[in-house]
Every structure is written in structure tokens, then in C-alpha cells.
Design a protein around this motif. Structure first.
Motif, PDB file in Angstrom:
ATOM      1  N   GLU A 104      62.751   1.050  52.815  1.00  0.00           N
ATOM      2  CA  GLU A 104      62.997  -0.024  51.854  1.00  0.00           C
ATOM      3  C   GLU A 104      64.191  -0.825  52.352  1.00  0.00           C
ATOM      4  O   GLU A 104      65.324  -0.395  52.263  1.00  0.00           O
ATOM      5  CB  GLU A 104      63.230   0.554  50.465  1.00  0.00           C
ATOM      6  CG  GLU A 104      61.972   1.209  49.935  1.00  0.00           C
ATOM      7  CD  GLU A 104      62.045   1.521  48.461  1.00  0.00           C
ATOM      8  OE1 GLU A 104      62.680   0.740  47.721  1.00  0.00           O
ATOM      9  OE2 GLU A 104      61.462   2.526  48.065  1.00  0.00           O
ATOM     10  N   ILE A 105      63.887  -1.992  52.911  1.00  0.00           N
ATOM     11  CA  ILE A 105      64.885  -2.844  53.540  1.00  0.00           C
ATOM     12  C   ILE A 105      65.421  -3.845  52.517  1.00  0.00           C
ATOM     13  O   ILE A 105      64.654  -4.497  51.817  1.00  0.00           O
ATOM     14  CB  ILE A 105      64.257  -3.591  54.732  1.00  0.00           C
ATOM     15  CG1 ILE A 105      63.811  -2.582  55.780  1.00  0.00           C
ATOM     16  CG2 ILE A 105      65.210  -4.602  55.314  1.00  0.00           C
ATOM     17  CD1 ILE A 105      62.990  -3.160  56.891  1.00  0.00           C
ATOM     18  N   GLY A 106      66.732  -3.969  52.465  1.00  0.00           N
ATOM     19  CA  GLY A 106      67.351  -4.936  51.558  1.00  0.00           C
ATOM     20  C   GLY A 106      67.245  -6.347  52.128  1.00  0.00           C
ATOM     21  O   GLY A 106      67.525  -6.563  53.304  1.00  0.00           O
ATOM     22  N   PHE A 107      66.827  -7.287  51.291  1.00  0.00           N
ATOM     23  CA  PHE A 107      66.751  -8.693  51.704  1.00  0.00           C
ATOM     24  C   PHE A 107      66.715  -9.579  50.468  1.00  0.00           C
ATOM     25  O   PHE A 107      66.511  -9.108  49.356  1.00  0.00           O
ATOM     26  CB  PHE A 107      65.515  -8.960  52.576  1.00  0.00           C
ATOM     27  CG  PHE A 107      64.214  -8.875  51.832  1.00  0.00           C
ATOM     28  CD1 PHE A 107      63.654 -10.001  51.240  1.00  0.00           C
ATOM     29  CD2 PHE A 107      63.550  -7.668  51.708  1.00  0.00           C
ATOM     30  CE1 PHE A 107      62.466  -9.926  50.540  1.00  0.00           C
ATOM     31  CE2 PHE A 107      62.355  -7.582  51.022  1.00  0.00           C
ATOM     32  CZ  PHE A 107      61.815  -8.705  50.433  1.00  0.00           C
ATOM     33  N   ARG A 108      66.900 -10.854  50.686  1.00  0.00           N
ATOM     34  CA  ARG A 108      66.776 -11.879  49.640  1.00  0.00           C
ATOM     35  C   ARG A 108      66.286 -13.141  50.329  1.00  0.00           C
ATOM     36  O   ARG A 108      66.836 -13.543  51.358  1.00  0.00           O
ATOM     37  CB  ARG A 108      68.113 -12.112  48.956  1.00  0.00           C
ATOM     38  CG  ARG A 108      68.077 -13.196  47.903  1.00  0.00           C
ATOM     39  CD  ARG A 108      69.475 -13.469  47.374  1.00  0.00           C
ATOM     40  NE  ARG A 108      69.508 -14.719  46.671  1.00  0.00           N
ATOM     41  CZ  ARG A 108      69.525 -14.839  45.345  1.00  0.00           C
ATOM     42  NH1 ARG A 108      69.545 -13.765  44.608  1.00  0.00           N
ATOM     43  NH2 ARG A 108      69.539 -16.027  44.793  1.00  0.00           N
TER      44      ARG A 108
ATOM     45  N   TYR B 279      58.218  -5.532  45.893  1.00  0.00           N
ATOM     46  CA  TYR B 279      59.554  -6.096  45.859  1.00  0.00           C
ATOM     47  C   TYR B 279      59.722  -6.890  44.570  1.00  0.00           C
ATOM     48  O   TYR B 279      58.762  -7.137  43.846  1.00  0.00           O
ATOM     49  CB  TYR B 279      59.786  -7.015  47.073  1.00  0.00           C
ATOM     50  CG  TYR B 279      59.708  -6.306  48.407  1.00  0.00           C
ATOM     51  CD1 TYR B 279      60.422  -5.133  48.653  1.00  0.00           C
ATOM     52  CD2 TYR B 279      58.932  -6.815  49.440  1.00  0.00           C
ATOM     53  CE1 TYR B 279      60.362  -4.498  49.886  1.00  0.00           C
ATOM     54  CE2 TYR B 279      58.872  -6.182  50.677  1.00  0.00           C
ATOM     55  CZ  TYR B 279      59.580  -5.032  50.882  1.00  0.00           C
ATOM     56  OH  TYR B 279      59.519  -4.409  52.102  1.00  0.00           O
TER      57      TYR B 279
ATOM     58  N   SER C 167      63.221 -10.364  46.622  1.00  0.00           N
ATOM     59  CA  SER C 167      64.318  -9.524  47.105  1.00  0.00           C
ATOM     60  C   SER C 167      63.981  -8.060  46.967  1.00  0.00           C
ATOM     61  O   SER C 167      63.019  -7.686  46.294  1.00  0.00           O
ATOM     62  CB  SER C 167      65.595  -9.847  46.323  1.00  0.00           C
ATOM     63  OG  SER C 167      65.410  -9.537  44.951  1.00  0.00           O
ATOM     64  N   ASN C 168      64.810  -7.271  47.602  1.00  0.00           N
ATOM     65  CA  ASN C 168      64.738  -5.826  47.454  1.00  0.00           C
ATOM     66  C   ASN C 168      66.143  -5.280  47.456  1.00  0.00           C
ATOM     67  O   ASN C 168      66.996  -5.692  48.164  1.00  0.00           O
ATOM     68  CB  ASN C 168      63.926  -5.191  48.600  1.00  0.00           C
ATOM     69  CG  ASN C 168      63.669  -3.730  48.328  1.00  0.00           C
ATOM     70  OD1 ASN C 168      63.541  -3.312  47.198  1.00  0.00           O
ATOM     71  ND2 ASN C 168      63.568  -2.956  49.395  1.00  0.00           N
TER      72      ASN C 168
END
Length: 145
Positions: A29-33, A132, A144-145
């Protein structure tokens, strides 16, 4: 009586676990926005209910993400990497209308629910798509995540 209440209290504490789901061992689970401006031509299909797009920008999930307008100004976002095996050369699912198809095993997933539509018979654990978050503000959908 007091011992009985204490016993019940201890049982309740140890039996309550809010996280009963099993994590998918194949996907991190990769963090992004990332912001999708619906006024831009590449994201404008999302202004219509039932339309989905593939977002393959660097840093969005593992292999990109699918975004679908599910109606009433709500959107769902799912990881584009097939959730039923480790990422490899054929694991990026392909958009086909309102489904995502994994070319490795021809698994099909609903973009409305993220569920595996053609679950193979037999034993084994099969995973639905990794979802997400999506929020909307004006004409911008933030995933996002």
C-alpha cells in the motif's frame, strides 16, 4: 457477582478486534496523492456516470489506478495491478468498459465494487482489488492512499 462481571469484561476486551480483514500479500500500500481536474480533456470522461479512466502517472499506486464515476458525485479508485499475484510483466490490468481484466489469468474485476467477477473454482484465497480514497471538491477529484 463482581468476579463474573470482571470475567465478562476481560472476554469482551480480548474478543474485540476491529480489523478482521486479511492484508493482500501481493500488493504494497503505497502512499500518494494525485488531483484529477475534470475540466481537462484526459479526465473529462469522469463527468459522466459509469465512465472509467486509467491513471498511469508516476507515483500513483503500484501500476496506476482506475477511477470510475459511480454516480451522485461519487468516485471509486482501485489499484491497477492485479491483486491475485505479485506485480510482473502481465499483472497490470486493462480497462474494458466498467471492468478491469488481468491478462495473466483473464481475471475480471468490477470497477463499481472491486470484486473478482470470475473467481476460479477450488480452494485458495482470492483477493478483490485494492481500493484507494477519492474525494471531490468542485471539479477536482483527489485520489490518495
Amino acid at each position: 457477582m463482581r468476579h463474573l462481571l470482571g470475567f465478562i469484561f476481560i472476554v469482551l476486551i480480548f474478543s474485540c478486534n476491529g480489523d478482521r480483514s486479511e492484508r493482500n500479500p501481493f500488493l504494497q500500500e503505497i502512499g500518494f496523492r494525485f488531483d484529477l481536474n475534470l475540466n481537462l480533456p484526459e479526465y473529462s470522461p469522469l463527468t459522466n456516470t459509469g465512465n472509467a479512466i486509467y491513471v498511469d502517472n508516476v507515483g500513483v499506486g503500484t501500476r496506476g489506478a482506475f477511477v470510475i464515476n459511480i454516480g451522485f458525485n461519487q468516485f471509486r479508485v482501485f489499484e491497477a495491478s492485479c491483486p491475485n499475484h505479485a506485480p510482473n510483466s502481465c499483472s497490470t490490468t486493462e480497462l474494458s468498459g466498467q471492468t478491469a481484466i488481468c491478462s495473466c489469468e483473464d481475471y475480471e474485476y468490477s470497477l463499481f465494487t472491486g470484486q473478482l467477477l470470475n473467481k476460479p473454482e477450488g480452494e485458495g484465497r482470492f483477493y478483490d482489488m485494492l481500493e484507494y480514497r477519492a474525494t471531490i471538491s468542485g471539479n477536482v477529484v483527489t485520489i490518495s492512499n
